[in-house]
Design an enzyme around this catalytic site. Structure first.
Site, PDB file in Angstrom:
ATOM      1  N   ASN A  20      34.791 -11.652 107.772  1.00  0.00           N
ATOM      2  CA  ASN A  20      34.114 -11.012 106.632  1.00  0.00           C
ATOM      3  C   ASN A  20      34.761 -11.440 105.313  1.00  0.00           C
ATOM      4  OD1 ASN A  20      32.306  -9.422 105.261  1.00  0.00           O
ATOM      5  ND2 ASN A  20      33.265  -7.477 105.784  1.00  0.00           N
ATOM      6  N   GLU A  46      32.044 -16.227 109.326  1.00  0.00           N
ATOM      7  CA  GLU A  46      31.888 -15.654 107.987  1.00  0.00           C
ATOM      8  C   GLU A  46      33.160 -15.881 107.170  1.00  0.00           C
ATOM      9  OE1 GLU A  46      29.576 -11.850 106.009  1.00  0.00           O
ATOM     10  OE2 GLU A  46      30.167 -11.725 108.113  1.00  0.00           O
ATOM     11  N   ASP A 161      30.391 -14.162 116.325  1.00  0.00           N
ATOM     12  CA  ASP A 161      29.540 -13.037 115.958  1.00  0.00           C
ATOM     13  C   ASP A 161      28.099 -13.450 116.233  1.00  0.00           C
ATOM     14  OD1 ASP A 161      28.116 -11.000 114.829  1.00  0.00           O
ATOM     15  OD2 ASP A 161      28.855 -11.308 112.782  1.00  0.00           O
ATOM     16  N   ASN A 163      25.584 -11.294 116.753  1.00  0.00           N
ATOM     17  CA  ASN A 163      24.706 -10.342 116.059  1.00  0.00           C
ATOM     18  C   ASN A 163      23.565  -9.791 116.909  1.00  0.00           C
ATOM     19  OD1 ASN A 163      25.295  -9.327 113.436  1.00  0.00           O
ATOM     20  ND2 ASN A 163      25.295 -11.435 112.666  1.00  0.00           N
ATOM     21  N   HIS A 265      34.891  -6.386 111.721  1.00  0.00           N
ATOM     22  CA  HIS A 265      34.905  -6.818 113.118  1.00  0.00           C
ATOM     23  C   HIS A 265      36.340  -6.791 113.637  1.00  0.00           C
ATOM     24  CE1 HIS A 265      30.781  -8.734 113.382  1.00  0.00           C
ATOM     25  NE2 HIS A 265      30.930  -8.613 112.076  1.00  0.00           N
TER      26      HIS A 265
END
Length: 274
Positions: A20, A46, A161, A163, A265
């Site tokens: 993130n 990310e 990730d 999602n 996360h």
């Protein structure tokens, strides 16, 4: 070859986490986690930082391969390893995503044992928008690549990730999310196909954890989601059957408290006895 990737010495530790934003994660103490866990191969999603910043933060002890997104401050995936990979590729196989910073894979030679590792960041999506269309298109391309890896003889693992919560075990509040991106029946059907018995692929963390709720890997920053463990399991390591059979542990490194998290996360760390 260094001891870190010597299959005769120690289990091969592969860690994956959506940070993130790498700069923000480092400000919140990511380096302490990294020092403690000492993975041999690290996959990040990310990243959201220029390549020069990434290399400065991670330091010179890593071989870093970074697929930076063309859109500034968005996406970005990387693979960092203690030993140099034999080859590296970016892109999931659909040129539409070539500059999206959502897929990178690397081949390693572990003293004669070949290993392919991919770091993937699937779109979060949004029902009824182009974002959801892009998510399905990416999942289509990802499925084609997974099929290639599953049909091969070499060890391979795709992680990151992704999602999507595959089953009701993967989301605490699943009843309230059946019409939301991340738990749509259409999205979950992709994972049914990805992980079908004939696919040659295994959800490593689920295989080791068994039929339990979670363990979750993402919690909203808002409210009491983390404190109440109202999470989603959307971070995976999907491995070929031969590699999955060598997984000896899979841990979600959940922070001890909300204020000690370095990302929304938690890292997924798997040890493989190669």
């Amino acid at each position: 070859m260094s001891p870190a990737l010597n299959p005769a010495a120690n289990p091969l530790r592969i860690a994956s986490v959506n940070v993130n934003g790498l700069r923000a994660a480092y400000k919140r103490g990511m380096q302490q986690w990294l020092d403690q866990r000492a993975p041999d191969i690290l996959c990040l999603q990310e990243v959201r930082a220029p390549d020069a910043v990434v290399r400065d933060l991670l330091g010179k002890d890593w071989h870093i391969h970074h697929a930076e997104a063309e859109a500034k401050g968005r996406a970005g995936v990387l693979i960092a390893s203690r030993d140099e990979p034999v080859s590296v590729r970016t892109g999931v196989g659909d040129s539409y995503f070539d500059t999206a910073g959502r897929w990178i894979e690397a081949d390693f030679d572990l003293e004669g044992t070949p290993l392919t590792v991919a770091s993937a960041y699937v779109h979060s999506g949004e029902v009824g928008t182009q974002k959801q269309d892009d998510k399905y298109r990416f999942l289509d391309a990802m499925g084609a690549r997974l099929a290639q890896l599953g049909a091969g003889d070499d060890h391979a693992v795709v992680m990151g990730d992704l999602n999507v919560g595959h089953t009701t075990r993967d989301i605490r509040n699943w009843k309230g999310n059946v019409k939301n991106a991340g738990f749509l029946p259409e999205e979950r059907a992709y994972f049914d196909r990805f992980l079908a018995e004939e696919s040659g692929l295994v959800d490593v963390a689920r295989s080791l954890a068994g039929d339990i709720d979670g363990p979750y890997t993402w919690w909203s920053w808002r409210g009491k989601a983390f404190d109440n463990d109202t999470g989603w399991r959307i971070d995976y390591q999907i491995a070929t059957q031969g590699l999955a059979a060598r997984a000896v542990s899979a841990d979600v490194d959940r922070a001890p408290s909300w204020d000690t998290r370095f990302s929304d996360h938690a890292p997924l760390v798997v040890d493989y006895q190669i």
